[in-house]
Design a protein around this motif. Structure first.
Motif, PDB file in Angstrom:
ATOM      1  N   SER A   1       0.807  -1.225   0.033  1.00 27.13           N
ATOM      2  CA  SER A   1      -0.073   0.037  -0.063  1.00 27.13           C
ATOM      3  C   SER A   1       0.999   1.145   0.030  1.00 27.13           C
ATOM      4  O   SER A   1       0.720   2.216  -0.621  1.00 27.13           O
ATOM      5  N   ALA A   2       2.039   1.339   0.772  1.00 23.78           N
ATOM      6  CA  ALA A   2       2.865   2.385   0.747  1.00 23.78           C
ATOM      7  C   ALA A   2       3.414   2.652  -0.523  1.00 23.78           C
ATOM      8  O   ALA A   2       3.459   3.699  -1.014  1.00 23.78           O
ATOM      9  N   TYR A   3       3.895   1.503  -1.446  1.00 23.07           N
ATOM     10  CA  TYR A   3       4.383   1.565  -2.645  1.00 23.07           C
ATOM     11  C   TYR A   3       3.244   2.297  -3.651  1.00 23.07           C
ATOM     12  O   TYR A   3       3.810   3.154  -4.217  1.00 23.07           O
ATOM     13  N   LEU A   4       2.163   1.731  -3.361  1.00 26.08           N
ATOM     14  CA  LEU A   4       1.068   2.352  -4.290  1.00 26.08           C
ATOM     15  C   LEU A   4       0.642   3.674  -4.311  1.00 26.08           C
ATOM     16  O   LEU A   4       0.428   4.460  -5.110  1.00 26.08           O
ATOM     17  N   GLN A   5       0.854   4.203  -2.814  1.00 29.91           N
ATOM     18  CA  GLN A   5       0.444   5.379  -2.639  1.00 29.91           C
ATOM     19  C   GLN A   5       1.894   6.530  -2.673  1.00 29.91           C
ATOM     20  O   GLN A   5       1.722   7.588  -2.140  1.00 29.91           O
ATOM     21  N   GLN A   6       2.932   5.927  -3.040  1.00 29.22           N
ATOM     22  CA  GLN A   6       4.091   6.475  -3.236  1.00 29.22           C
ATOM     23  C   GLN A   6       4.578   7.121  -1.917  1.00 29.22           C
ATOM     24  O   GLN A   6       5.027   8.256  -1.807  1.00 29.22           O
ATOM     25  N   LYS A   7       4.491   6.277  -0.875  1.00 28.91           N
ATOM     26  CA  LYS A   7       4.713   6.921   0.692  1.00 28.91           C
ATOM     27  C   LYS A   7       5.867   6.225   0.905  1.00 28.91           C
ATOM     28  O   LYS A   7       6.299   5.100   0.636  1.00 28.91           O
ATOM     29  N   PRO A   8       7.050   7.183   1.340  1.00 25.60           N
ATOM     30  CA  PRO A   8       8.459   6.640   1.798  1.00 25.60           C
ATOM     31  C   PRO A   8       8.014   5.377   2.784  1.00 25.60           C
ATOM     32  O   PRO A   8       7.409   5.497   3.686  1.00 25.60           O
ATOM     33  N   VAL A   9       9.089   4.566   2.554  1.00 21.29           N
ATOM     34  CA  VAL A   9       9.286   3.408   3.444  1.00 21.29           C
ATOM     35  C   VAL A   9      10.670   3.472   3.908  1.00 21.29           C
ATOM     36  O   VAL A   9      11.531   3.451   3.328  1.00 21.29           O
ATOM     37  N   TYR A  10      10.578   3.345   5.308  1.00 19.76           N
ATOM     38  CA  TYR A  10      11.944   3.317   6.316  1.00 19.76           C
ATOM     39  C   TYR A  10      11.913   2.080   6.918  1.00 19.76           C
ATOM     40  O   TYR A  10      11.203   1.730   7.323  1.00 19.76           O
ATOM     41  N   GLU A  11      13.402   1.728   7.189  1.00 17.99           N
ATOM     42  CA  GLU A  11      13.747   0.507   7.732  1.00 17.99           C
ATOM     43  C   GLU A  11      14.125   0.687   9.230  1.00 17.99           C
ATOM     44  O   GLU A  11      15.155   1.447   9.405  1.00 17.99           O
ATOM     45  N   LEU A  12      13.566  -0.091  10.250  1.00 18.87           N
ATOM     46  CA  LEU A  12      14.278   0.092  11.524  1.00 18.87           C
ATOM     47  C   LEU A  12      15.341  -0.980  11.525  1.00 18.87           C
ATOM     48  O   LEU A  12      16.142  -0.797  12.527  1.00 18.87           O
ATOM     49  N   GLU A  13      15.354  -1.926  10.685  1.00 23.05           N
ATOM     50  CA  GLU A  13      16.595  -3.016  10.960  1.00 23.05           C
ATOM     51  C   GLU A  13      17.056  -2.904   9.489  1.00 23.05           C
ATOM     52  O   GLU A  13      18.320  -2.804   9.276  1.00 23.05           O
ATOM     53  N   GLY A  14      16.229  -3.780   8.469  1.00 23.37           N
ATOM     54  CA  GLY A  14      16.833  -3.662   7.079  1.00 23.37           C
ATOM     55  C   GLY A  14      16.980  -5.177   6.941  1.00 23.37           C
ATOM     56  O   GLY A  14      17.229  -5.956   7.953  1.00 23.37           O
ATOM     57  N   MET A  15      16.774  -5.707   5.505  1.00 25.33           N
ATOM     58  CA  MET A  15      16.746  -6.978   5.359  1.00 25.33           C
ATOM     59  C   MET A  15      18.282  -7.461   5.661  1.00 25.33           C
ATOM     60  O   MET A  15      18.718  -8.610   6.233  1.00 25.33           O
TER      61      MET A  15
END
Length: 450
Positions: A309-323
């Motif tokens: 949903s964030a990608y579709l809304q072009q909302k920034p995504v932040y990682e607390l850890e990361g893959m």
């Protein structure tokens, strides 16, 4: 359902990477369904409702809908609405249905599903559907006499379900909190990393909080290509070693038996590290648990839904850890801990008759309590993991919670605005969790639903 391990259960609340594995994220990136751009966001929500299979996307989705598809869609939509258990409208008079699969006829069929309940439903089907924005026309008008495509029929059904759940003040609430200071507000949602259609749609208050937020924080962004590449690089032996060098002969024999049972080539498994095989096989213990494959349950996971949903809304995504950090956690496990987890996964496949109903009931309770927003009951179910001091369980929680809380405290101190956080529910509920560490820093963490 095969024998489920405590590892599998803990992971549904502890880390993004395990049960979601990596394939659902890869699929989400690489497969391009034949759908219209205007429909993508609604379909992303609707495909979680369990009213149509995503396979429809790849065969005539924008062609005229068949009787078989339409009847299936209507039946499942009716069951979804019926799950609300609303009081009946005793004066309901159904709209006429011709059965010609036109847009207008489908609108009438959907109207008959919702108008039988005691909601504020107008007597005219088309007027009601327009008012509720379920039926939306174009420059060509409403085109009620035109045969409907599968895409249009599905969109109508999705909108009806979303709207009806909103009118009934229903939908999954989740376990959620909010923390804020003078200029920053952060919504905290505890996720279950796998799910079922019963988790959707979510409550309008929860989705509004997400929609109003300026960015999404997750444990790890499963849609980040660099993270996927790192995962694949670290998960495989590239130095001449094989799995046979890392585990006992007894464990290796079990692996051969599982490979034969599942029809998997040993030459591929030979190059995979114990934690990768354990992750993938642990997810297999979820197969058919709720009538879904492990991959389908991963795609119904709460964090995957918000990520997409964030990608579709072009909302920034932040990682607390990361893959990368999550991969490094598994890499950092001792070989003994990796083998212990692997053996549990192998036994779960080789000895399915040992499966009791307790594990399945525990997960069912998690889903029910999450849907109801019952934090106390949800937290109580975590006692299933109390006393487990294994290296694996210590990896899942503890220091990770302290580190994630520190990053959220930095956001509160340094950022202005509203943010939405989705991490495994266990990180908000185990001893000395994220909420605890935020409170230790002087912040008040309040329940989202008050």
């Amino acid at each position: 359902m095969k024998k489920m391990t405590k590892t599998a259960l803990a992971t549904t609340l502890g880390t993004t990477l395990m049960l979601t594995s990596i394939m659902p994220a890869v699929k989400a990136q690489e497969i391009t369904p034949d759908i219209s751009n205007w429909a993508i966001e609604a379909l992303n929500d609707g495909e979680k409702f369990g009213i149509f299979p995503v396979e429809w996307y790849y065969e005539g989705f924008r062609s005229v809908i068949s009787n078989g598809r339409l009847n299936s869609l209507m039946d499942l939509t009716e069951k979804k609405i019926a799950s609300l258990d609303l009081p009946k409208n005793e004066s309901f008079t159904p709209a006429a249905v011709r059965g010609d699969n036109t847009r207008g006829d489908i609108i009438n069929r959907l109207y008959n599903i919702v108008a039988q309940y005691d909601l504020n439903v107008a007597e005219d089907a088309v007027a009601y559907m327009q008012e509720r924005k379920i039926l939306q026309g174009s420059e060509k008008g409403l085109m009620l006499e035109k045969e409907a495509t599968t895409q249009h029929a599905v969109i109508f059904a999705v909108r009806l379900i979303q709207d009806t759940f909103e009118q009934a003040n229903a939908g999954a609430k989740g376990v959620a909190w909010v923390v804020e200071d003078e200029d920053t507000k952060i919504y905290l949602l505890g996720s279950i990393h796998v799910g079922t259609p019963d988790l959707y749609p979510m409550h309008k208050k929860l989705t509004k909080a997400f929609n109003d937020s300026e960015g999404l924080f997750v444990e790890a962004n499963l849609l980040d290509p660099s993270g996927i590449e790192y995962y694949m690089e670290k998960a495989m032996y590239t130095d001449g070693r094989t799995i046979k060098d890392a585990v006992s002969e007894e464990t290796y024999v079990k692996l051969e038996k599982v490979a034969e049972k599942l029809g998997l080539p040993m030459e591929e498994l030979e190059l995979q590290k114990p934690w990768l095989i354990s992750n993938n096989f642990t997810s297999l213990t979820m197969d058919d648990a709720f009538g879904l494959t492990a991959e389908e349950m991963a795609m119904h996971g709460v964090d995957m839904q918000f990520l997409l949903s964030a990608y579709l809304q072009q909302k920034p995504v932040y990682e607390l850890e990361g893959m990368n950090a999550q991969v490094d956690m598994f890499e950092g496990l001792s070989l003994e801990a990796q083998e212990e987890s692997l053996v549990a996964a192998l036994d779960g496949i080789l000895e399915p008759t040992e499966q009791s109903d307790e594990d399945l009931q525990l997960m069912a309770d998690w889903f029910t309590n999450w849907i109801n927003g019952d934090v106390d009951k949800f937290a109580a179910s975590l006692t299933e993991m109390e006393g487990d001091t294994s290296e694996f369980n210590q990896m899942l929680f503890g220091k990770r919670d302290e580190n994630m809380a520190a990053k959220l405290a930095d956001v509160l101190e340094e950022q202005d605005g509203t943010f939405f956080v989705v991490v495994g529910a266990g990180h908000f509920l185990v001893d000395k969790n994220i909420r605890y560490h935020l409170e230790q820093k002087g912040y008040e963490v309040k329940p989202f639903y008050q």
